[in-house]
Scaffold this motif. Structure first.
Motif: not given
Length: 287
Positions: A128-152
């Motif tokens: 248990g415990g909060p999700i770290g900023d580094r993990t959250a940042g990595l996952m959000v960045a992955s989601a953004r890359r996927l979003s751009m890939e899908f748009k293309v």
């Protein structure tokens, strides 16, 4: 995504890109449990998993507004809980598969295209415990890359449909060189997938080789035959992919793609990636 019969062949599988992003987060962020899948209508289908111990999440359909993922899907933003079992902010429709995995803290991140969730990424810990900023940042960045890939990919599909409609209006049936090259690159990418049976992979490569002869070109000498992987990489580069994009499509590391390009250039007697593609085409190694 609802591809037509043409772009069903040309478009790479979106789940391949999703899997590559999950692997990246697992490697860079050392997140113990990662999973995700594509959204179809109002239901998320979980299909990609790293670090899971059971098969209870596999193939699970998550409805919109249900559970953490459903809530994140509808809200269109990342959402997390620090202790899944006691979380009061979400419904508990999927407690059995989640708790059987021993998951306690979890982050859900939607992959948005034009404001609509097309896929979901999850990162989870068995403590248990909060999700770290580094993990959250990595996952959000992955989601953004996927979003751009899908748009293309969506735009490529749109243009192919427009072209098909145009050709149909003129009774045209002969494929353009660009279409043949797209099919060739896709066949080689499929053949390189580690999940494809060896016999099927060999058949896909034979089909790709047959396409090479569909575009006439002047035969030129090559000092040494290119390996299958060198041709796989060149086929993606010929479609305009960067090293990172080619690596993602072929489930390789960017450094490995660079290595294959260097070895191919040495055999072809070229200095740049574009010269390598041009020489390989003249040698009828790729269309």
């Amino acid at each position: 995504m609802a591809p037509g019969k043409a772009d069903a062949l040309l478009r790479p599988r979106d789940t391949d890109a999703l899997r590559a992003e999950l692997r990246q987060v697992a490697t860079v962020g050392s997140v113990p449990v990662l999973f995700g899948g594509e959204v179809h209508g109002d239901t998320l289908l979980l299909s990609e998993f790293l670090g899971t111990r059971t098969a209870m999440l596999r193939g699970l359909g998550v409805r919109s507004s249900s559970g953490l993922g459903g809530a994140s899907m509808v809200a269109g933003r990342p959402m997390s809980v620090t202790d899944y079992r006691s979380a009061s902010s979400i419904t508990h429709d999927y407690d059995a598969p989640v708790l059987c995995e021993g998951i306690r803290s979890i982050l859900a991140v939607p992959v948005l295209v034009d404001g609509v969730a097309r896929a979901m990424l999850y990162g989870a810990y068995r403590v248990g415990g909060p999700i770290g900023d580094r993990t959250a940042g990595l996952m959000v960045a992955s989601a953004r890359r996927l979003s751009m890939e899908f748009k293309v990919r969506d735009e490529v599909d749109r243009r192919l449909r427009l072209r098909e409609a145009h050709l149909a209006g003129f009774g045209e049936t002969v494929a353009a060189p660009e279409d043949i090259r797209a099919v060739h690159a896709h066949l080689r990418r499929l053949a390189s997938d580690s999940t494809v049976a060896p016999g099927t992979a060999a058949q896909l490569r034979r089909l790709a080789d047959r396409l090479v002869g569909a575009i006439s070109a002047e035969q030129t000498a090559v000092s040494a035959p290119l390996t299958a992987r060198e041709l796989d990489v060149l086929a993606q580069v010929a479609m305009g992919c960067t090293n990172s994009e080619a690596a993602q499509r072929l489930s390789l590391k960017p450094e490995t793609v660079k290595s294959y390009l260097r070895s191919a250039a040495a055999k072809l007697g070229t200095k740049t990636r574009y010269e390598s593609v041009s020489r390989a085409r003249r040698a009828r190694l790729i269309p």
